[in-house]
Enzyme design. Structure first.
Site, PDB file in Angstrom:
ATOM      1  N   LYS A   1     -50.644 -25.097  91.453  1.00 20.58           N
ATOM      2  CA  LYS A   1     -51.590 -25.013  92.577  1.00 20.58           C
ATOM      3  C   LYS A   1     -51.924 -23.545  92.828  1.00 20.58           C
ATOM      4  CE  LYS A   1     -50.651 -25.291  97.069  1.00 20.58           C
ATOM      5  NZ  LYS A   1     -51.451 -24.223  97.701  1.00 20.58           N
TER       6      LYS A   1
ATOM      7  N   ASP B   1     -56.622 -24.824  95.474  1.00 21.52           N
ATOM      8  CA  ASP B   1     -56.437 -25.121  96.918  1.00 21.52           C
ATOM      9  C   ASP B   1     -57.241 -24.111  97.740  1.00 21.52           C
ATOM     10  OD1 ASP B   1     -55.436 -25.976  99.368  1.00 21.52           O
ATOM     11  OD2 ASP B   1     -53.441 -25.102  99.062  1.00 21.52           O
TER      12      ASP B   1
ATOM     13  N   LYS C   1     -59.609 -25.095 100.111  1.00 26.08           N
ATOM     14  CA  LYS C   1     -59.872 -25.642 101.448  1.00 26.08           C
ATOM     15  C   LYS C   1     -61.249 -25.242 101.974  1.00 26.08           C
ATOM     16  CE  LYS C   1     -55.010 -25.533 103.004  1.00 26.08           C
ATOM     17  NZ  LYS C   1     -54.330 -24.870 101.891  1.00 26.08           N
TER      18      LYS C   1
ATOM     19  N   ASP D   1     -67.468 -25.287 105.310  1.00 23.36           N
ATOM     20  CA  ASP D   1     -68.686 -24.501 105.530  1.00 23.36           C
ATOM     21  C   ASP D   1     -69.850 -25.475 105.680  1.00 23.36           C
ATOM     22  OD1 ASP D   1     -70.565 -22.323 105.504  1.00 23.36           O
ATOM     23  OD2 ASP D   1     -69.169 -21.179 104.261  1.00 23.36           O
TER      24      ASP D   1
ATOM     25  N   ASN E   1     -74.690 -27.125 102.336  1.00 21.44           N
ATOM     26  CA  ASN E   1     -75.336 -26.457 101.204  1.00 21.44           C
ATOM     27  C   ASN E   1     -74.392 -25.470 100.512  1.00 21.44           C
ATOM     28  OD1 ASN E   1     -77.769 -25.972  99.618  1.00 21.44           O
ATOM     29  ND2 ASN E   1     -77.694 -23.923 100.527  1.00 21.44           N
ATOM     30  N   THR E   2     -73.613 -24.770 101.309  1.00 22.09           N
ATOM     31  CA  THR E   2     -72.669 -23.796 100.740  1.00 22.09           C
ATOM     32  C   THR E   2     -71.531 -24.499 100.016  1.00 22.09           C
ATOM     33  OG1 THR E   2     -73.243 -22.245 102.483  1.00 22.09           O
ATOM     34  CG2 THR E   2     -71.158 -21.849 101.362  1.00 22.09           C
TER      35      THR E   2
ATOM     36  N   THR F   1     -49.889 -29.107 107.344  1.00 23.61           N
ATOM     37  CA  THR F   1     -48.501 -29.548 107.574  1.00 23.61           C
ATOM     38  C   THR F   1     -47.732 -28.576 108.469  1.00 23.61           C
ATOM     39  OG1 THR F   1     -48.135 -28.696 105.334  1.00 23.61           O
ATOM     40  CG2 THR F   1     -48.108 -31.071 105.611  1.00 23.61           C
TER      41      THR F   1
ATOM     42  N   GLY G   1     -43.760 -25.127  97.092  1.00 27.40           N
ATOM     43  CA  GLY G   1     -43.899 -23.697  96.877  1.00 27.40           C
ATOM     44  C   GLY G   1     -42.587 -22.974  96.955  1.00 27.40           C
ATOM     45  N   ARG G   2     -42.276 -22.431  98.135  1.00 23.48           N
ATOM     46  CA  ARG G   2     -41.140 -21.525  98.285  1.00 23.48           C
ATOM     47  C   ARG G   2     -39.802 -22.055  97.786  1.00 23.48           C
ATOM     48  NH1 ARG G   2     -43.334 -20.076 104.181  1.00 23.48           N
ATOM     49  NH2 ARG G   2     -44.177 -22.163 103.784  1.00 23.48           N
TER      50      ARG G   2
HETATM   51  O1  C5P Z   1     -43.978 -22.799 100.247  1.00 28.22           O
HETATM   52  P1  C5P Z   1     -44.394 -24.197 100.655  1.00 28.22           P
HETATM   53  O2  C5P Z   1     -43.644 -25.273  99.916  1.00 28.22           O
HETATM   54  O3  C5P Z   1     -44.402 -24.393 102.156  1.00 28.22           O
HETATM   55  O4  C5P Z   1     -45.915 -24.286 100.148  1.00 28.22           O
HETATM   56  C1  C5P Z   1     -46.789 -25.286 100.551  1.00 28.22           C
HETATM   57  C2  C5P Z   1     -48.145 -25.003  99.942  1.00 28.22           C
HETATM   58  O5  C5P Z   1     -49.046 -26.044 100.288  1.00 28.22           O
HETATM   59  C3  C5P Z   1     -48.777 -23.694 100.395  1.00 28.22           C
HETATM   60  O6  C5P Z   1     -49.434 -23.135  99.255  1.00 28.22           O
HETATM   61  C4  C5P Z   1     -49.819 -24.113 101.421  1.00 28.22           C
HETATM   62  O7  C5P Z   1     -50.949 -23.273 101.406  1.00 28.22           O
HETATM   63  C5  C5P Z   1     -50.197 -25.504 100.940  1.00 28.22           C
HETATM   64  N1  C5P Z   1     -50.691 -26.449 101.955  1.00 28.22           N
HETATM   65  C6  C5P Z   1     -49.933 -26.811 103.064  1.00 28.22           C
HETATM   66  N2  C5P Z   1     -50.446 -27.706 103.990  1.00 28.22           N
HETATM   67  C7  C5P Z   1     -51.667 -28.226 103.820  1.00 28.22           C
HETATM   68  C8  C5P Z   1     -52.438 -27.855 102.707  1.00 28.22           C
HETATM   69  C9  C5P Z   1     -51.897 -26.960 101.779  1.00 28.22           C
HETATM   70  O8  C5P Z   1     -48.798 -26.358 103.208  1.00 28.22           O
HETATM   71  N3  C5P Z   1     -52.147 -29.120 104.659  1.00 28.22           N
END
Ligand code: C5P
Length: 246
Positions: free
Chosen positions: A40, A67, A69, A72, A75-76, A132, A223-224
């Site tokens: 992602k 990702d 998101k 806008d 058209n954009t 989230t 992610g983390r």
């Molecule tokens: O590090 P972590 O596991 O919290 O990463 C979650 C990822 O999901 C981040 O890249 C964040 O931008 C993305 N995300 C999110 N909630 C959303 C949409 C995307 O946490 N509703």
């Protein structure tokens, strides 16, 4: 046991490559090459490294979720969707809060680019429902949407389905309600995943990887717990074991 093989578990994981440059992102990606997981690419990496990092990940065999998101005027968003389609990603997202016309414009942009021969495969499009990191106090008191998080999420999911999108981003906690309202084929992509005992950070609506799988989610965005682990490859494989129950 969840009945999920380690390989099937890997194919459900989207690793959030939240890194400030292509070098660091690709170093991490190298450790997960060949596993079958998705990558992602979000705002931090895309604003720093642009389309080239996406092309590099694709050339290494990863499926890519861009990702960005988008939120806008239609058209954009239509133009943005055309450009993203030319880039060859597998999935991208827009904010459901932009409304049906904006979400439909994203589908039109993809269709226009595909008609012009931009890519072999059309990307899937999903809508962000409620981040989230958002809890009920923020939803009601700041954003100004009354009711529960689940009601707000399902309402946006129905809008996304009506606009012709393929699914939504939500918390694993909302998957059952989304599938009940929009059908089992409507994709759920769920961040907010934390192994038991891990730091929640800025996330509010979290579950463990195993709970997310048991709840029926299609894809887990993680992610983390992987990217900040001392050994990301080991953390990734431990997550797969937890998902499969092996
Ligand atoms: O590090 P972590 O596991 O919290 O990463 C979650 C990822 O999901 C981040 O890249 C964040 O931008 C993305 N995300 C999110 N909630 C959303 C949409 C995307 O946490 N509703």
């Amino acid at each position: 046991m969840t009945g999920l093989s380690l390989q099937d578990a890997a194919a459900k994981v989207m690793v959030a490559l939240d890194k400030p440059d292509a070098e660091g992102a690709l170093r991490l990606a190298s450790q997960l090459e060949g596993t079958g997981c998705w990558m992602k690419v979000g705002l931090e990496l895309y604003y720093a490294a642009g389309p080239s990092v996406v092309r590099e990940l694709k050339s290494r065999g990863f499926k890519v979720f861009l990702d960005v998101k988008m939120h806008d005027i239609p058209n954009t968003v239509r133009g943005g969707a055309r450009s993203i389609t030319r880039l060859g990603v597998n999935l991208f997202n827009v904010h459901a809060a932009g409304g049906i016309a904006m979400m439909k414009a994203a589908t039109e942009g993809v269709a226009e680019a595909m008609a012009a021969g931009a890519a072999d495969n059309a990307p899937l499009i999903i809508a962000v429902t409620q981040l989230t990191s958002t809890n009920r106090i923020v939803l009601n008191g700041e954003i100004g949407i009354p009711g529960s998080i689940e009601e707000a999420v399902v309402r946006y999911a129905v809008l996304a389905r009506d606009a012709g999108l393929n699914g939504v981003v939500a918390s694993p906690l909302e998957v059952a309600a989304i599938k009940a309202a929009c059908g089992s084929d409507f994709l759920t992509v769920t961040p907010g995943i934390r192994p038991r005992g891990a730091d929640a950070g800025d996330q509010s609506r979290i579950t463990t990887p195993r709970e997310a799988v048991d709840g029926g989610t299609d894809y887990l965005v993680i992610g983390r717990p992987i990217t900040e682990a001392a050994d990301p490859s080991k953390a990734f494989h431990n997550l797969l074991k937890e998902m499969s129950g092996s």
